[in-house]
Design a protein around this motif. Structure first.
Motif, PDB file in Angstrom:
ATOM      1  N   THR A  87     -15.703  -9.551  -6.126  1.00 39.24           N
ATOM      2  CA  THR A  87     -14.596 -10.722  -6.019  1.00 39.24           C
ATOM      3  C   THR A  87     -14.077 -10.782  -7.629  1.00 39.24           C
ATOM      4  OG1 THR A  87     -16.462 -12.130  -6.463  1.00 39.24           O
ATOM      5  CG2 THR A  87     -15.821 -11.879  -4.286  1.00 39.24           C
ATOM      6  N   LEU A  88     -12.893 -11.266  -7.849  1.00 40.03           N
ATOM      7  CA  LEU A  88     -12.394 -11.502  -8.969  1.00 40.03           C
ATOM      8  C   LEU A  88     -12.082 -12.684  -9.487  1.00 40.03           C
ATOM      9  CD1 LEU A  88      -9.502  -8.653  -8.569  1.00 40.03           C
ATOM     10  CD2 LEU A  88     -11.610  -8.310  -9.532  1.00 40.03           C
ATOM     11  N   ALA A  89     -12.116 -13.058 -10.752  1.00 43.24           N
ATOM     12  CA  ALA A  89     -11.925 -14.480 -11.120  1.00 43.24           C
ATOM     13  C   ALA A  89     -10.409 -14.904 -10.750  1.00 43.24           C
ATOM     14  CB  ALA A  89     -12.210 -14.523 -12.785  1.00 43.24           C
ATOM     15  N   GLU A  90      -9.436 -13.745 -10.915  1.00 46.34           N
ATOM     16  CA  GLU A  90      -8.093 -14.015 -10.667  1.00 46.34           C
ATOM     17  C   GLU A  90      -7.667 -12.909  -9.884  1.00 46.34           C
ATOM     18  OE1 GLU A  90      -6.284 -16.257 -14.369  1.00 46.34           O
ATOM     19  OE2 GLU A  90      -6.742 -14.537 -14.643  1.00 46.34           O
ATOM     20  N   THR A  91      -6.801 -13.059  -8.445  1.00 45.91           N
ATOM     21  CA  THR A  91      -6.345 -12.009  -8.086  1.00 45.91           C
ATOM     22  C   THR A  91      -4.750 -12.221  -7.479  1.00 45.91           C
ATOM     23  OG1 THR A  91      -6.807 -10.407  -6.188  1.00 45.91           O
ATOM     24  CG2 THR A  91      -7.420 -12.882  -5.623  1.00 45.91           C
ATOM     25  N   ALA A  92      -3.942 -11.269  -7.669  1.00 44.65           N
ATOM     26  CA  ALA A  92      -2.901 -11.257  -6.902  1.00 44.65           C
ATOM     27  C   ALA A  92      -2.824 -10.379  -5.587  1.00 44.65           C
ATOM     28  CB  ALA A  92      -1.933 -10.602  -7.895  1.00 44.65           C
ATOM     29  N   PHE A  93      -3.905  -9.792  -5.201  1.00 48.44           N
ATOM     30  CA  PHE A  93      -4.086  -9.029  -4.027  1.00 48.44           C
ATOM     31  C   PHE A  93      -4.149 -10.017  -2.831  1.00 48.44           C
ATOM     32  CE2 PHE A  93      -6.023  -5.954  -7.028  1.00 48.44           C
ATOM     33  CZ  PHE A  93      -5.357  -4.750  -6.620  1.00 48.44           C
ATOM     34  N   TYR A  94      -3.002  -9.958  -2.128  1.00 45.35           N
ATOM     35  CA  TYR A  94      -2.946 -10.868  -0.914  1.00 45.35           C
ATOM     36  C   TYR A  94      -3.842 -10.295   0.187  1.00 45.35           C
ATOM     37  CZ  TYR A  94      -0.898 -13.271   2.957  1.00 45.35           C
ATOM     38  OH  TYR A  94      -0.726 -14.261   4.109  1.00 45.35           O
ATOM     39  N   CYS A 126      -2.696  -6.888   4.198  1.00 48.75           N
ATOM     40  CA  CYS A 126      -2.956  -6.991   2.846  1.00 48.75           C
ATOM     41  C   CYS A 126      -2.283  -6.062   1.925  1.00 48.75           C
ATOM     42  CB  CYS A 126      -4.316  -6.756   2.913  1.00 48.75           C
ATOM     43  SG  CYS A 126      -5.121  -5.058   2.678  1.00 48.75           S
ATOM     44  N   ASP A 127      -2.412  -6.354   0.704  1.00 50.43           N
ATOM     45  CA  ASP A 127      -1.980  -5.510  -0.509  1.00 50.43           C
ATOM     46  C   ASP A 127      -2.995  -4.363  -0.567  1.00 50.43           C
ATOM     47  OD1 ASP A 127       0.307  -6.884  -1.263  1.00 50.43           O
ATOM     48  OD2 ASP A 127      -0.595  -8.317  -2.106  1.00 50.43           O
ATOM     49  N   THR A 128      -2.535  -3.319  -1.389  1.00 48.93           N
ATOM     50  CA  THR A 128      -3.292  -2.599  -1.759  1.00 48.93           C
ATOM     51  C   THR A 128      -2.970  -2.064  -3.315  1.00 48.93           C
ATOM     52  OG1 THR A 128      -1.883  -0.423  -0.884  1.00 48.93           O
ATOM     53  CG2 THR A 128      -3.805  -1.039   0.442  1.00 48.93           C
ATOM     54  N   GLY A 129      -3.811  -1.417  -3.903  1.00 51.91           N
ATOM     55  CA  GLY A 129      -3.618  -0.994  -5.494  1.00 51.91           C
ATOM     56  C   GLY A 129      -4.871  -0.554  -5.903  1.00 51.91           C
ATOM     57  N   TYR A 130      -5.059  -1.089  -7.388  1.00 53.33           N
ATOM     58  CA  TYR A 130      -6.175  -0.644  -8.228  1.00 53.33           C
ATOM     59  C   TYR A 130      -6.832  -1.804  -8.934  1.00 53.33           C
ATOM     60  CZ  TYR A 130      -4.652   4.231  -7.246  1.00 53.33           C
ATOM     61  OH  TYR A 130      -4.561   5.299  -6.628  1.00 53.33           O
ATOM     62  N   ILE A 131      -8.174  -1.812  -8.860  1.00 54.80           N
ATOM     63  CA  ILE A 131      -8.939  -2.586  -9.711  1.00 54.80           C
ATOM     64  C   ILE A 131      -9.614  -1.426 -10.661  1.00 54.80           C
ATOM     65  CG2 ILE A 131     -11.030  -4.020  -9.917  1.00 54.80           C
ATOM     66  CD1 ILE A 131     -10.506  -4.985  -7.225  1.00 54.80           C
ATOM     67  N   GLY A 132      -9.045  -1.481 -11.981  1.00 56.17           N
ATOM     68  CA  GLY A 132      -9.547  -0.544 -12.965  1.00 56.17           C
ATOM     69  C   GLY A 132      -8.768   0.998 -12.317  1.00 56.17           C
ATOM     70  N   CYS A 162      -5.799  -4.676 -13.177  1.00 57.16           N
ATOM     71  CA  CYS A 162      -5.585  -4.588 -12.002  1.00 57.16           C
ATOM     72  C   CYS A 162      -4.022  -4.371 -11.780  1.00 57.16           C
ATOM     73  CB  CYS A 162      -5.872  -6.005 -11.121  1.00 57.16           C
ATOM     74  SG  CYS A 162      -7.731  -6.618 -11.233  1.00 57.16           S
ATOM     75  N   ARG A 163      -3.798  -3.677 -10.769  1.00 59.00           N
ATOM     76  CA  ARG A 163      -2.246  -3.642 -10.502  1.00 59.00           C
ATOM     77  C   ARG A 163      -1.903  -3.173  -8.897  1.00 59.00           C
ATOM     78  NH1 ARG A 163      -4.263   1.144 -12.643  1.00 59.00           N
ATOM     79  NH2 ARG A 163      -3.668   3.038 -11.516  1.00 59.00           N
ATOM     80  N   ILE A 164      -1.032  -3.789  -8.517  1.00 60.32           N
ATOM     81  CA  ILE A 164      -0.905  -3.836  -7.142  1.00 60.32           C
ATOM     82  C   ILE A 164       0.256  -2.692  -6.748  1.00 60.32           C
ATOM     83  CG2 ILE A 164       0.546  -5.196  -5.222  1.00 60.32           C
ATOM     84  CD1 ILE A 164      -0.660  -7.674  -6.401  1.00 60.32           C
ATOM     85  N   TRP A 209       3.045  -2.043  -5.864  1.00 60.21           N
ATOM     86  CA  TRP A 209       4.519  -3.057  -5.755  1.00 60.21           C
ATOM     87  C   TRP A 209       5.291  -2.596  -4.490  1.00 60.21           C
ATOM     88  CZ3 TRP A 209       5.846  -7.467  -6.407  1.00 60.21           C
ATOM     89  CH2 TRP A 209       7.340  -7.727  -6.688  1.00 60.21           C
ATOM     90  N   ASN A 210       5.566  -1.159  -4.324  1.00 59.90           N
ATOM     91  CA  ASN A 210       6.412  -1.027  -3.185  1.00 59.90           C
ATOM     92  C   ASN A 210       6.039  -1.484  -1.826  1.00 59.90           C
ATOM     93  OD1 ASN A 210       8.245   0.701  -4.801  1.00 59.90           O
ATOM     94  ND2 ASN A 210       6.992   2.539  -4.109  1.00 59.90           N
ATOM     95  N   ARG A 211       4.520  -1.281  -1.581  1.00 59.27           N
ATOM     96  CA  ARG A 211       4.084  -1.982  -0.426  1.00 59.27           C
ATOM     97  C   ARG A 211       4.224  -3.588  -0.500  1.00 59.27           C
ATOM     98  NH1 ARG A 211      -0.237  -0.999   3.533  1.00 59.27           N
ATOM     99  NH2 ARG A 211      -1.404  -2.839   3.894  1.00 59.27           N
ATOM    100  N   ARG A 212       3.930  -4.106  -1.596  1.00 60.92           N
ATOM    101  CA  ARG A 212       4.003  -5.504  -1.651  1.00 60.92           C
ATOM    102  C   ARG A 212       5.465  -6.226  -1.387  1.00 60.92           C
ATOM    103  NH1 ARG A 212       2.740 -10.251  -4.649  1.00 60.92           N
ATOM    104  NH2 ARG A 212       0.491  -9.706  -4.169  1.00 60.92           N
ATOM    105  N   PHE A 213       6.459  -5.425  -2.204  1.00 59.02           N
ATOM    106  CA  PHE A 213       7.797  -5.870  -1.973  1.00 59.02           C
ATOM    107  C   PHE A 213       8.437  -5.623  -0.560  1.00 59.02           C
ATOM    108  CE2 PHE A 213      12.480  -5.671  -2.698  1.00 59.02           C
ATOM    109  CZ  PHE A 213      12.747  -7.002  -3.182  1.00 59.02           C
ATOM    110  N   ASP A 214       7.938  -4.534  -0.108  1.00 58.84           N
ATOM    111  CA  ASP A 214       8.214  -4.224   1.443  1.00 58.84           C
ATOM    112  C   ASP A 214       7.925  -5.382   2.443  1.00 58.84           C
ATOM    113  OD1 ASP A 214       8.879  -2.708   3.690  1.00 58.84           O
ATOM    114  OD2 ASP A 214       6.768  -2.488   4.047  1.00 58.84           O
ATOM    115  N   HIS A 215       6.449  -5.871   2.281  1.00 62.43           N
ATOM    116  CA  HIS A 215       5.929  -7.006   2.952  1.00 62.43           C
ATOM    117  C   HIS A 215       6.844  -8.311   2.844  1.00 62.43           C
ATOM    118  CE1 HIS A 215       1.735  -4.790   3.432  1.00 62.43           C
ATOM    119  NE2 HIS A 215       2.810  -4.240   4.095  1.00 62.43           N
TER     120      HIS A 215
END
Length: 390
Positions: free
Chosen positions: A32-39, A47-53, A82-84, A86-92
């Motif tokens: 769990t993260l204190a703040e997350t933009a992962f949907y 859901c979103d994918t991406g990287y934590i570290g 963290c980074r999402i 973005w191509n997957r997120r914007f597509d959704h």
């Protein structure tokens, strides 16, 4: 509780935060993260994918209002960037906003409510409460939904309380009574939704309706939005170009060339069927004339004929003799047994009694039976056995 940044801005795709907890389960490790933009999964949206570290995010789920991020191993540090994807997120975002707009168009044009929404990796679907939909209605809906895109209406989201929600012209009432999030398309609709959306209808790009089909008394619409619609168009143009080159004709004449080609193929198939028929008659007579005196069964192994061809040949032979006919196809490892009405033999019963010993599967009637075998050796063994028995 995790602060859900995707509610503040669907366009945020990089941030720094702290790992607030870890959880090890049978199916993997979650943080769990204190703040997350992962949907997380929800509302028909993946859901979103991406990287934590440097760790890939494999899955994101929401449990008890907490966002859990599945990773392959525990992170080495608690402070992470963290980074999402973005191509997957914007597509959704394009597909989900497109679905809202499309649902509104079907509701306004045909009073058809959307019953369900599915966002897949290749295409999206909605089920609408309409028993059937004509091609003209599909075309009208597609024109109207794209017109709404061109108007570039703003799309905003915000939270309301129950009393505030009661004053809004919602499409339908949500199941939740707290943290009610509204997605509003300017001048079109107010919809309770927790998903991520583009900032205006123009960012949807375009919507292409691919097909409609009946689904349990309703109608399922398959569609693509934005980049998916563009990819679909480019694929169609590529295929159309290849067909034009193959048939050496313009795209407007391809259908005519196909119709001509189909007509020519039917003529060829008719001619081929006549030649096969004639060849079967010749072969049947040849097999009969080559029989040794005292033979009690007609046998033949073909290196080229399929099961269907052997069945046709068997019919020709049984019309000329009362003897049983046993044929083997080397092409498909299949055996045919046939008899005329005068022979005292049940082909289907014979197969049923003996096929199991040779791993064969098949059956048939008293006059005609067929069977297939997993290997050539098994087919030959059964063929030899049947020849001796008959």
């Amino acid at each position: 509780m995790t602060k859900k940044l995707y509610y503040e801005s669907a366009y945020l795709n990089e941030w720094s935060t702290t790992i607030s907890g870890t959880l090890e389960r049978e199916d993997g490790i979650y943080v769990t993260l204190a703040e997350t933009a992962f949907y997380p999964h929800g509302g028909g949206q993946p859901c979103d994918t991406g990287y934590i570290g440097e760790l890939p995010v494999l899955d994101v789920v929401l449990e008890d209002n907490e966002v859990l991020h599945k990773v392959a191993q525990l992170p080495a540090h608690t402070e992470v960037n963290c980074r999402i994807d973005w191509n997957r997120r914007f597509d959704h975002m394009q597909q989900h906003s497109g679905q809202h707009l499309l649902s509104a168009v079907f509701r306004d044009l045909y009073q058809a409510m959307t019953l369900s929404f599915h966002l897949g990796s290749d295409y999206a679907t909605i089920d609408i409460g309409l028993p059937e939909l004509s091609a003209a209605q599909m075309a009208e809906a597609e024109q109207e939904v794209n017109r709404q895109i061109y108007l570039n209406r703003s799309i905003v989201s915000y939270f309301v309380k129950a009393e505030e929600m009661a004053r809004l012209p919602l499409v339908k009432l949500p199941k939740v009574t707290e943290d009610i999030r509204i997605v509003e398309i300017e001048g079109v609709e107010h919809n309770a939704c927790g998903g991520t959306h583009v900032a205006s209808t123009g960012a949807i790009g375009m919507i292409k309706l691919l097909r409609s089909e009946k689904q349990k008394g309703n109608t399922r619409i398959t569609f693509k939005c934005g980049s998916r619609a563009l990819d679909e168009f480019n694929d169609n143009v590529r295929i159309l170009g290849q067909l034009s080159a193959r048939f050496n004709t313009g795209k407007d004449e391809i259908i005519g060339r196909f119709e001509k080609w189909e007509h020519e193929q039917k003529l060829v198939q008719t001619e081929l069927a006549a030649l096969k028929e004639q060849n079967d008659i010749y072969l049947a007579r040849e097999l009969l004339s080559a029989m040794e005196p005292g033979s009690r069964v007609i046998t033949h192994i073909s290196d080229t004929r399929t099961l269907k061809d052997l069945q046709s040949l068997a019919v020709k032979l049984t019309a000329l003799t009362d003897l049983p006919v046993l044929l083997l196809s080397a092409v498909e490892n299949k055996v045919v047994l046939a008899r005329s009405g005068a022979a005292d033999l049940s082909c289907g019963a014979f197969f049923k009694a003996h096929l199991g010993e040779y791993q064969g599967k098949g059956g048939g009637s008293d006059k005609l039976a067929q069977a297939g075998f997993p290997a050539w050796g098994a087919a030959v063994a059964f063929y030899d056995f049947a020849q001796k028995q008959l």
